[in-house]
Write an enzyme that holds these catalytic residues in place. Structure first.
Site, PDB file in Angstrom:
ATOM      1  CB  CYS A 121      73.832  13.073 -31.957  1.00  0.00           C
ATOM      2  SG  CYS A 121      74.601  14.610 -32.729  1.00  0.00           S
ATOM      3  CG  HIS A 269      74.964   9.924 -30.901  1.00  0.00           C
ATOM      4  ND1 HIS A 269      75.422   9.788 -32.493  1.00  0.00           N
ATOM      5  CD2 HIS A 269      76.148  10.729 -31.151  1.00  0.00           C
ATOM      6  CE1 HIS A 269      76.038  10.958 -32.630  1.00  0.00           C
ATOM      7  NE2 HIS A 269      76.517  11.522 -31.623  1.00  0.00           N
ATOM      8  CG  ASN A 299      80.244  12.244 -33.980  1.00  0.00           C
ATOM      9  OD1 ASN A 299      79.354  11.535 -35.027  1.00  0.00           O
ATOM     10  ND2 ASN A 299      80.309  12.382 -32.785  1.00  0.00           N
TER      11      ASN A 299
END
Length: 343
Positions: A121, A269, A299
């Site tokens: 991430c 993020h 995501n």
């Protein structure tokens, strides 16, 4: 490759392109499998659909498509990039580096340095940091920072804790030297105590895959997975993020003599909508300064930040000269921040 260090150099992002798999996994489809309604999935995650790589479609395929699109859209050919940094945690093979495969498939010059960076991430910010160092040192003048992951291939179909969140994607960022600041400042950090909270336990040399690791079990929330699958301790990841990210932003701004008022856009993020809303409140970032792009892609790990940038460019929201703050955080635990002047 240039090694003349007499000139002051900066690194600047020139363009971002992406690749998204054609298959879309909607909340209506997921609802039939995970026991939540489409509305509940959207409320919990802020995600309406996520893209899923096809069977046999791997990171090198997706990144090659993103790189090829980047070159085509910007009138470049395979001789232009002097380096290719590929950030992925789901490589095609244990070895060789997936970047080497992409170099050949995308038709890049054999004078192009190509290597992988294994981060999740926070990976885009870290990869930008490496590219920034290579350019500012005078070693290279221009190159590509690529991201790509296929988490879907490691998610158990009955693990709703992660299946509702993650999507597959790849991006390619064109970065070159400049005479004035592009990437202005960067900050990084790590806390390996959190490594076990977002992990695929089996498959490496510590725990090779076997019949034993493939046996599934059901946790207290009804999620099914084996040690071959992705595991995420959602509550621990959330606690880490809402504690670490505000501290990161405060220290980053203070260390570099900046304030939030001097930042035009903030790109976190894109973990999930719930996380983003909490971080916005905790950090004091005005809602109108936050850029987001998660509802249609999910995501996508190291690809989330460049996907937001690409979307903002397409919408003409990000203008030349604006200051952007990028903040990556998650698996590792690992985190990083970067401020840059756009264009």
């Amino acid at each position: 490759m240039s090694q003349d260090n007499n000139t002051k150099r900066w690194a600047v992002i020139r363009a971002v392109s992406s690749y998204l798999p054609s298959r879309s996994l909607t909340n209506a489809e997921l609802a039939k499998e995970v026991g939540w309604t489409p509305e509940q999935i959207l409320e919990k995650t802020g995600i309406e659909e996520r893209r899923i790589a096809a069977e046999g479609e791997c990171v090198s395929d997706m990144v090659t498509a993103a790189v090829s699109r980047l070159l085509q859209q910007n009138g470049l050919d395979g001789r232009a990039p002097e380096f290719l940094i590929l950030c992925t945690q789901t490589p095609d093979y244990v070895l060789p580096s997936t970047a080497c495969i992409v170099q050949e498939k995308a038709g890049l010059s054999d004078r192009c340095a190509a290597f992988d960076l294994s981060l999740g991430c926070s990976g885009y910010v870290y990869a930008l940091g490496v590219a920034n160092g290579l350019i500012r040192s005078g070693m290279f003048r221009r190159g590509i920072v690529a991201t790509g992951d296929v988490y879907s291939k490691y998610i158990h179909p009955r693990d709703r804790s992660v299946r509702t969140l993650f999507g597959d994607a790849a991006t390619a960022t064109w970065i070159t030297e400049a005479e004035s600041p592009g990437i202005e400042a960067m900050s990084f950090g790590t806390d390996g105590k959190g490594a076990r909270n977002l992990i695929i336990p089996a498959g490496g040399t510590r725990l090779p895959r076997s019949q034993v690791t493939s046996v599934t079990s059901v946790d207290s929330s009804g999620n099914e997975r084996s040690q071959d699958n992705l595991f995420m301790n959602g509550s621990e990841i959330f606690t880490f993020s809402v504690k670490r990210v505000p501290a990161l932003i405060n220290s980053f701004l203070a260390d570099n003599g900046m304030t939030l008022e001097q930042i035009d856009w903030v790109v976190f993020h894109q973990a999930n909508r719930f996380m983003l809303d909490h971080l916005r409140v905790k950090t004091g970032v005005p809602a109108e300064k936050m850029l987001s792009f998660i509802s249609k892609v999910g995501n996508t790990v190291s690809s989330t930040i460049p996907l937001v940038i690409e979307h903002a460019i397409e919408e003409k929201r990000m203008q030349s000269g604006q200051r952007v703050l990028l903040v990556g955080f998650g698996v590792g635990y690992s985190w990083g921040a970067a401020s840059l002047k756009w264009g």
